[in-house]
Structure formats: C-alpha cells, structure tokens
Design a protein around this motif. Structure first.
Motif, short mmCIF file in Angstrom:
data_model
loop_
_atom_site.label_atom_id
_atom_site.label_comp_id
_atom_site.label_asym_id
_atom_site.label_seq_id
_atom_site.Cartn_x
_atom_site.Cartn_y
_atom_site.Cartn_z
N ARG A 190 0.83 -1.20 0.00
CA ARG A 190 0.00 0.00 0.00
C ARG A 190 0.87 1.26 0.00
N LEU A 191 1.90 1.27 0.82
CA LEU A 191 2.80 2.43 0.87
C LEU A 191 3.55 2.60 -0.44
N LYS A 192 3.96 1.51 -1.04
CA LYS A 192 4.70 1.55 -2.30
C LYS A 192 3.86 2.20 -3.40
N ASN A 193 2.54 2.08 -3.31
CA ASN A 193 1.64 2.65 -4.31
C ASN A 193 1.15 4.04 -3.94
N SER A 194 1.74 4.65 -2.93
CA SER A 194 1.27 5.94 -2.43
C SER A 194 2.18 7.08 -2.83
N LYS A 195 1.56 8.23 -3.08
CA LYS A 195 2.32 9.44 -3.39
C LYS A 195 2.50 10.29 -2.14
N ASN A 196 1.65 10.07 -1.13
CA ASN A 196 1.73 10.81 0.13
C ASN A 196 1.01 10.03 1.23
N MET A 197 1.16 10.52 2.45
CA MET A 197 0.49 9.90 3.60
C MET A 197 -0.22 10.99 4.40
N VAL A 198 -1.48 10.73 4.73
CA VAL A 198 -2.17 11.56 5.70
C VAL A 198 -2.02 10.84 7.03
N LEU A 199 -1.41 11.51 7.99
CA LEU A 199 -1.27 10.97 9.33
C LEU A 199 -2.25 11.72 10.23
N ILE A 200 -3.30 11.03 10.64
CA ILE A 200 -4.29 11.63 11.52
C ILE A 200 -3.71 11.60 12.93
N ILE A 201 -3.59 12.79 13.53
CA ILE A 201 -2.94 12.88 14.83
C ILE A 201 -3.93 13.40 15.88
N GLY A 202 -4.14 12.57 16.89
CA GLY A 202 -4.96 12.94 18.04
C GLY A 202 -4.14 12.80 19.32
N LYS A 203 -4.81 12.91 20.43
CA LYS A 203 -4.12 12.85 21.73
C LYS A 203 -3.43 11.51 21.99
N THR A 204 -3.94 10.43 21.42
CA THR A 204 -3.38 9.11 21.73
C THR A 204 -2.43 8.57 20.67
N THR A 205 -2.28 9.29 19.56
CA THR A 205 -1.44 8.79 18.46
C THR A 205 -0.02 8.47 18.92
N LYS A 206 0.53 9.31 19.77
CA LYS A 206 1.92 9.10 20.20
C LYS A 206 2.11 7.83 21.02
N TYR A 207 1.01 7.27 21.52
CA TYR A 207 1.10 6.06 22.33
C TYR A 207 1.10 4.78 21.50
N ASP A 208 0.84 4.89 20.23
CA ASP A 208 0.85 3.71 19.37
C ASP A 208 2.30 3.24 19.23
N THR A 209 2.55 2.01 19.59
CA THR A 209 3.91 1.46 19.52
C THR A 209 4.02 0.38 18.45
N ASP A 210 2.98 0.21 17.65
CA ASP A 210 2.96 -0.88 16.69
C ASP A 210 2.88 -0.38 15.26
N TRP A 211 1.67 -0.14 14.75
CA TRP A 211 1.50 0.12 13.33
C TRP A 211 1.83 1.54 12.91
N VAL A 212 1.43 2.55 13.68
CA VAL A 212 1.74 3.93 13.28
C VAL A 212 3.25 4.14 13.15
N PRO A 213 4.07 3.73 14.12
CA PRO A 213 5.52 3.89 13.93
C PRO A 213 6.04 3.14 12.70
N PHE A 214 5.55 1.94 12.48
CA PHE A 214 5.94 1.16 11.31
C PHE A 214 5.60 1.91 10.03
N GLU A 215 4.37 2.45 9.96
CA GLU A 215 3.92 3.16 8.77
C GLU A 215 4.75 4.43 8.53
N ILE A 216 5.04 5.17 9.58
CA ILE A 216 5.86 6.38 9.45
C ILE A 216 7.28 6.02 8.99
#
Length: 185
Positions: free
Chosen positions: A69-95
């Motif tokens: 999915r990332l390979k086929n992307s031209k950009n990424m929208v990262l939705i950021i809320g109060k709890t986003t920084k606590y994600d230790t699994d998929w969000v860090p991997f995606e970034i």
C-alpha cells in the motif's frame, strides 16, 4: 515500478474499531467525503488498492500488505490525536516505511484543532516517536494542519514524492493559503 497515485492514511486505532473510541472515525469521515458524489473531496485510497487483510491475519502478512500500500502511495495523511503518540505498533511502522523506504511526504492532520497551525513545533507533544525522530533528523517532509477537509484536500492534491512541502519536517501553510482555503483563525 509501482504506480504511485494513492494516499495512504495512517491513524491510531487504539486496538478497536468501535466508533468514538479511536481515530478510525476520522479515517471513516475522509472515506465518506470521498464517497459522496456531491462533494469535491477525492481520495485515491491506498488501502483500497491492495487486497484487504483481516485483523486476525499474521503480523508478517499485514506488514507485507502495508508495504504494498505504501509503495503505491504518493503521500500519507497521518491523523494525529491525543493518543497517536502512544501507538507502539502500526503507526511507527507506517511512518518509518513512508519516510525511510518510500520517501513520501506526510500530511499531519491534527484532530484537536480547527484553527490554522502556524508553528509545527507547538504540536510536538502529539508526535509519535517515529515522527519526532524523523523531523528532528531532517529526513521527514511534513506539512502540519488542522483536520479540515479543505486543507487536507489541498495537500493531497499538491504534495507527493515528486513535490515535497516547504519547511522540511516543520512545514505549515501560510496565512494567505489558509485564507484561500476558507480557514480562519
């Protein structure tokens, strides 16, 4: 070579898909905007370009799917809320993959404000560690904005792996750009 025309949307699911319990609500809102024939918001959703993977899938299968999915992307929208920084699994991997592997810009859309963002550093307390690291080491290209349809639509249409936001990891729209988008503040 991949045809990179999609927008990858990343968000902290907080281990649930129950409405009102995670940032998946904002992702679903973006999908609804795009699905509405009376709305000019168009999203070529990278998640819909690759076969779906169920939550019960093996982690490695999901990783391969996210890579595609990332390979086929031209950009990424990262939705950021109060709890986003606590994600230790998929969000860090995606970034990490978006920046380190595919060199795509990140459109950081903050759900806790409707006002223009003029100083990205003022929002650093919201950043996941993977984003903060890449902003601080100069490898991320990020445009920071409120989660507002007009701003997100503009950024999706404007920024890609070929046209990066100005400002490196701390890019923000100008007052005039916000005014042109009808965003006051």
């Amino acid at each position: 070579m991949a045809y990179r025309n999609g927008t990858y949307v990343a968000f902290h699911a907080n281990g649930t898909n129950i409405p009102g319990k995670s940032d998946i609500d904002y992702y679903n809102l973006m999908r609804a905007w795009s699905a509405n024939p009376n709305d000019d918001f168009t999203l070529i959703n990278s998640h819909e370009k690759v076969a779906a993977v169920r939550d019960s899938s093996a982690k490695e299968t999901l990783r391969r799917s996210l890579h595609e999915r990332l390979k086929n992307s031209k950009n990424m929208v990262l939705i950021i809320g109060k709890t986003t920084k606590y994600d230790t699994d998929w969000v860090p991997f995606e970034i990490e993959r978006a920046v380190d592997t595919y060199q795509i810009p990140i459109i950081a859309a903050y759900v806790d404000t409707e006002k223009p963002i003029r100083n990205a550093n003022a929002w650093s307390a919201y950043w996941p560690a993977a984003l903060a690291k890449r902003i601080n080491d100069g490898t991320a290209n990020v445009i920071h904005m409120p989660f507002r349809k007009a701003a997100i639509l503009d950024a999706i249409g404007q920024f890609s792996h070929y046209k990066l936001p100005v400002g490196g990891g701390l890019g923000c729209y100008s007052d005039q750009a916000y005014k042109n988008l009808g965003i006051d503040g």
